[in-house]
Design an enzyme around this catalytic site. Structure first.
Site, PDB file in Angstrom:
ATOM      1  N   PRO A 145      40.035 -32.652 -58.920  1.00  0.00           N
ATOM      2  CA  PRO A 145      39.688 -33.524 -60.043  1.00  0.00           C
ATOM      3  C   PRO A 145      40.079 -34.960 -59.691  1.00  0.00           C
ATOM      4  O   PRO A 145      41.107 -35.187 -59.039  1.00  0.00           O
ATOM      5  CB  PRO A 145      40.543 -32.986 -61.188  1.00  0.00           C
ATOM      6  CG  PRO A 145      41.633 -32.192 -60.565  1.00  0.00           C
ATOM      7  CD  PRO A 145      41.122 -31.712 -59.247  1.00  0.00           C
ATOM      8  N   VAL A 146      39.263 -35.894 -60.106  1.00  0.00           N
ATOM      9  CA  VAL A 146      39.480 -37.307 -59.765  1.00  0.00           C
ATOM     10  C   VAL A 146      40.525 -37.920 -60.699  1.00  0.00           C
ATOM     11  O   VAL A 146      40.524 -37.667 -61.901  1.00  0.00           O
ATOM     12  CB  VAL A 146      38.143 -38.081 -59.906  1.00  0.00           C
ATOM     13  CG1 VAL A 146      38.349 -39.567 -59.663  1.00  0.00           C
ATOM     14  CG2 VAL A 146      37.111 -37.515 -58.949  1.00  0.00           C
ATOM     15  N   GLY A 171      46.292 -36.922 -60.060  1.00  0.00           N
ATOM     16  CA  GLY A 171      47.624 -36.693 -59.494  1.00  0.00           C
ATOM     17  C   GLY A 171      47.633 -35.699 -58.349  1.00  0.00           C
ATOM     18  O   GLY A 171      48.700 -35.324 -57.864  1.00  0.00           O
ATOM     19  N   LEU A 172      46.441 -35.239 -57.936  1.00  0.00           N
ATOM     20  CA  LEU A 172      46.395 -34.265 -56.838  1.00  0.00           C
ATOM     21  C   LEU A 172      46.009 -34.925 -55.521  1.00  0.00           C
ATOM     22  O   LEU A 172      45.696 -34.252 -54.553  1.00  0.00           O
ATOM     23  CB  LEU A 172      45.404 -33.132 -57.180  1.00  0.00           C
ATOM     24  CG  LEU A 172      45.765 -32.287 -58.396  1.00  0.00           C
ATOM     25  CD1 LEU A 172      44.742 -31.178 -58.599  1.00  0.00           C
ATOM     26  CD2 LEU A 172      47.162 -31.695 -58.284  1.00  0.00           C
ATOM     27  N   SER A 212      42.299 -39.464 -54.089  1.00  0.00           N
ATOM     28  CA  SER A 212      41.992 -40.712 -53.368  1.00  0.00           C
ATOM     29  C   SER A 212      42.364 -40.569 -51.894  1.00  0.00           C
ATOM     30  O   SER A 212      41.602 -40.958 -51.004  1.00  0.00           O
ATOM     31  CB  SER A 212      42.773 -41.877 -53.979  1.00  0.00           C
ATOM     32  OG  SER A 212      44.183 -41.654 -53.889  1.00  0.00           O
ATOM     33  N   ALA A 237      42.633 -37.768 -50.184  1.00  0.00           N
ATOM     34  CA  ALA A 237      41.778 -36.758 -49.530  1.00  0.00           C
ATOM     35  C   ALA A 237      40.419 -37.337 -49.172  1.00  0.00           C
ATOM     36  O   ALA A 237      39.922 -37.139 -48.054  1.00  0.00           O
ATOM     37  CB  ALA A 237      41.618 -35.543 -50.449  1.00  0.00           C
ATOM     38  N   ASP A 265      50.794 -39.566 -49.779  1.00  0.00           N
ATOM     39  CA  ASP A 265      49.567 -38.823 -50.063  1.00  0.00           C
ATOM     40  C   ASP A 265      48.675 -38.739 -48.833  1.00  0.00           C
ATOM     41  O   ASP A 265      48.154 -37.685 -48.482  1.00  0.00           O
ATOM     42  CB  ASP A 265      48.781 -39.510 -51.188  1.00  0.00           C
ATOM     43  CG  ASP A 265      49.522 -39.444 -52.514  1.00  0.00           C
ATOM     44  OD1 ASP A 265      50.757 -39.432 -52.518  1.00  0.00           O
ATOM     45  OD2 ASP A 265      48.856 -39.402 -53.551  1.00  0.00           O
TER      46      ASP A 265
HETATM   47  N1  LIG Z   1      35.154 -36.946 -55.054  1.00  0.00           N
HETATM   48  C1  LIG Z   1      35.290 -38.273 -55.013  1.00  0.00           C
HETATM   49  N2  LIG Z   1      34.218 -39.047 -54.731  1.00  0.00           N
HETATM   50  C2  LIG Z   1      34.339 -40.394 -54.667  1.00  0.00           C
HETATM   51  N3  LIG Z   1      35.497 -41.080 -54.891  1.00  0.00           N
HETATM   52  C3  LIG Z   1      36.591 -40.349 -55.180  1.00  0.00           C
HETATM   53  C4  LIG Z   1      36.561 -38.924 -55.256  1.00  0.00           C
HETATM   54  N4  LIG Z   1      37.812 -38.492 -55.588  1.00  0.00           N
HETATM   55  C5  LIG Z   1      38.582 -39.598 -55.703  1.00  0.00           C
HETATM   56  N5  LIG Z   1      37.853 -40.717 -55.479  1.00  0.00           N
HETATM   57  C6  LIG Z   1      38.357 -42.100 -55.530  1.00  0.00           C
HETATM   58  O1  LIG Z   1      39.767 -42.045 -55.821  1.00  0.00           O
HETATM   59  C7  LIG Z   1      40.013 -42.617 -57.119  1.00  0.00           C
HETATM   60  C8  LIG Z   1      41.101 -41.808 -57.841  1.00  0.00           C
HETATM   61  O2  LIG Z   1      42.303 -42.071 -57.120  1.00  0.00           O
HETATM   62  P1  LIG Z   1      43.736 -42.137 -57.883  1.00  0.00           P
HETATM   63  O3  LIG Z   1      43.632 -43.038 -59.053  1.00  0.00           O
HETATM   64  O4  LIG Z   1      44.756 -42.409 -56.837  1.00  0.00           O
HETATM   65  O5  LIG Z   1      43.890 -40.652 -58.449  1.00  0.00           O
HETATM   66  P2  LIG Z   1      44.398 -39.342 -57.687  1.00  0.00           P
HETATM   67  O6  LIG Z   1      45.646 -38.966 -58.392  1.00  0.00           O
HETATM   68  O7  LIG Z   1      43.288 -38.341 -57.897  1.00  0.00           O
HETATM   69  O8  LIG Z   1      44.626 -39.688 -56.224  1.00  0.00           O
HETATM   70  C9  LIG Z   1      38.691 -42.559 -57.855  1.00  0.00           C
HETATM   71  O9  LIG Z   1      38.648 -43.581 -58.851  1.00  0.00           O
HETATM   72  C10 LIG Z   1      37.712 -42.839 -56.713  1.00  0.00           C
HETATM   73  O10 LIG Z   1      37.664 -44.234 -56.390  1.00  0.00           O
HETATM   74  C1  LIG Z   2      52.749 -42.501 -57.797  1.00  0.00           C
HETATM   75  C2  LIG Z   2      52.690 -42.253 -56.312  1.00  0.00           C
HETATM   76  O1  LIG Z   2      54.010 -42.018 -55.801  1.00  0.00           O
HETATM   77  C3  LIG Z   2      51.816 -41.018 -56.029  1.00  0.00           C
HETATM   78  C4  LIG Z   2      50.376 -41.128 -56.541  1.00  0.00           C
HETATM   79  O2  LIG Z   2      49.688 -39.889 -56.383  1.00  0.00           O
HETATM   80  P1  LIG Z   2      48.200 -39.725 -57.000  1.00  0.00           P
HETATM   81  O3  LIG Z   2      47.353 -40.880 -56.486  1.00  0.00           O
HETATM   82  O4  LIG Z   2      48.331 -39.787 -58.525  1.00  0.00           O
HETATM   83  O5  LIG Z   2      47.704 -38.373 -56.547  1.00  0.00           O
HETATM   84  C5  LIG Z   2      52.100 -43.525 -55.658  1.00  0.00           C
HETATM   85  C6  LIG Z   2      52.298 -43.522 -54.128  1.00  0.00           C
HETATM   86  O6  LIG Z   2      53.195 -42.821 -53.606  1.00  0.00           O
HETATM   87  O7  LIG Z   2      51.535 -44.250 -53.487  1.00  0.00           O
HETATM   88 MG   LIG Z   3      45.676 -41.287 -55.421  1.00  0.00          MG
END
Ligand SMILES: Nc1ncnc2c1ncn2[C@@H]1O[C@H](COP(=O)(O)OP(=O)(O)O)[C@@H](O)[C@H]1O
Ligand SMILES: C[C@@](O)(CCOP(=O)(O)O)CC(=O)O
Ligand SMILES: [Mg+2]
Length: 307
Positions: free
Chosen positions: A89-90, A93-94, A97, A99, A140
């Site tokens: 899921p976008v 927290g997993l 970004s 990946a 990450d």
């Molecule tokens: N499947 C995807 N396709 C395109 N962009 C993605 C995808 N998954 C994540 N992203 C990018 O990563 C961003 C989310 O990252 P972030 O806010 O760090 O949340 P997360 O906790 O999921 O890492 C999205 O707004 C998008 O820009």
């Molecule tokens: C909050 C933080 O410690 C982790 C962020 O993880 P995610 O993008 O929410 O999956 C930020 C970082 O380490 O860059």
């Molecule tokens: Mg992220």
């Protein structure tokens, strides 16, 4: 088409604290983002994902757009088509970004035979997360590249976590950039209060290193639950996350806490011998979406060279 994939991750300890150099323990999970790439004749950049179909676009696809721009240092990238499919899921927290960034780099690395090493991929991906988020730890992107369980900033591989992992998704979007910014503001407003909290979160990672190698999940669970309380203290909790955390604990989880940026997104629970299904049911009854997964040693990998 060349396809690569990279795993998402959950934090056992240390999110947010790791941004300030404290220790974190993070593990890759078997939920992956796949990126397929092929050269296109028309010298056109095409990026296709759940977020839409764009060209180079720092609003819709900031991470992938920076990947293309960075990889142009190693290859003459004119026309390329990039297709992204993900189990993650976008904004939850997993590490979606990290990946997508890591898998995109490795796919282009293969397509243009750039010769980037895994360390080089992790470093480039970390630079990109910092460019997009303003500030980012290497956690990450390092875990998504290397897989397994990693202690950061030591970049130390620990033993795999051999109990089921149950993720609960609140389905409330949470932007890492925003949450990291909020903690930075709180820290600058109350340094003598916030810095010791971040330090103590880091100390739990250091205590947990030995516990992971001993497989002492009961004690790890106690420390993870303390970590949860400290994350609430720095303002990254939410009512929805707390409801899923307490539902998981009430159904017998060894531990349950926020994973990642918080504010929304996901929490993570460690399950005991055979209660992962009970924990998942409790999370769903509390209004979340439960995903039962496991730690994986597999980081970024080549899935196929054509197709
Ligand atoms: N499947 C995807 N396709 C395109 N962009 C993605 C995808 N998954 C994540 N992203 C990018 O990563 C961003 C989310 O990252 P972030 O806010 O760090 O949340 P997360 O906790 O999921 O890492 C999205 O707004 C998008 O820009
Ligand atoms: C909050 C933080 O410690 C982790 C962020 O993880 P995610 O993008 O929410 O999956 C930020 C970082 O380490 O860059
Ligand atoms: Mg992220």
């Amino acid at each position: 088409m060349i396809t690569c994939s990279a795993p998402g991750k959950v934090y056992l300890f240390g999110e947010h604290a790791v941004v300030y150099g404290e220790s974190a323990i993070c593990c890759a999970v078997e939920l992956r983002t796949k990126v397929s790439v092929e050269k296109s004749d028309e010298n056109e950049i095409i990026i296709e994902s759940i977020l839409g179909r764009t060209g180079l676009d720092h609003d819709t696809h900031p991470y992938v757009s920076y990947v293309i721009e960075k990889m142009r240092r190693f290859a003459d990238i004119k026309g390329v088509r990039i297709i992204i499919e993900s189990e993650l899921p976008v904004g939850s927290g997993l590490g979606s970004s990290a990946a997508v960034t890591v898998a995109s780099i490795q796919a282009l690395n293969h397509l243009y035979e750039c010769g980037l090493s895994l360390e080089g991929i992790a470093k480039t991906a970390h630079e990109i997360e910092k460019m997009v988020q303003g500030n980012a730890s290497p956690t990450d992107t390092y875990v998504s590249t290397m897989g397994g369980v990693v202690m950061i900033p030591q970049r130390k591989k620990l033993d795999l976590i051999n109990c089921p992992i149950v993720v609960g998704n609140t389905h409330k979007f949470s932007s890492t950039k925003e949450l990291v910014g909020n903690v930075a503001k709180l820290r600058s407003d109350f340094p003598s209060v916030i810095e010791p909290i971040l330090y103590n979160i880091g100390q739990m990672s250091i205590l947990a290193e030995k516990l992971v190698s001993e497989g002492d999940y009961k004690t790890i669970g106690k420390l993870m639950n303390i970590n949860q309380g400290l994350l609430d203290a720095i303002g990254v909790g939410s009512a929805e996350l707390s409801s899923l955390v307490y539902a998981a604990r009430g159904s017998g989880a060894i531990s349950a806490k926020i994973t990642g940026a918080g504010g929304g997104g996901c929490m993570v629970a460690l399950a005991g011998e055979n209660n992962a299904e009970d924990i998942a049911r409790a999370i769903e009854n509390a209004g979340g979406e439960a995903i039962i997964t496991n730690n994986t040693k597999e980081g970024v990998r080549l899935e196929s060279l054509h197709g």
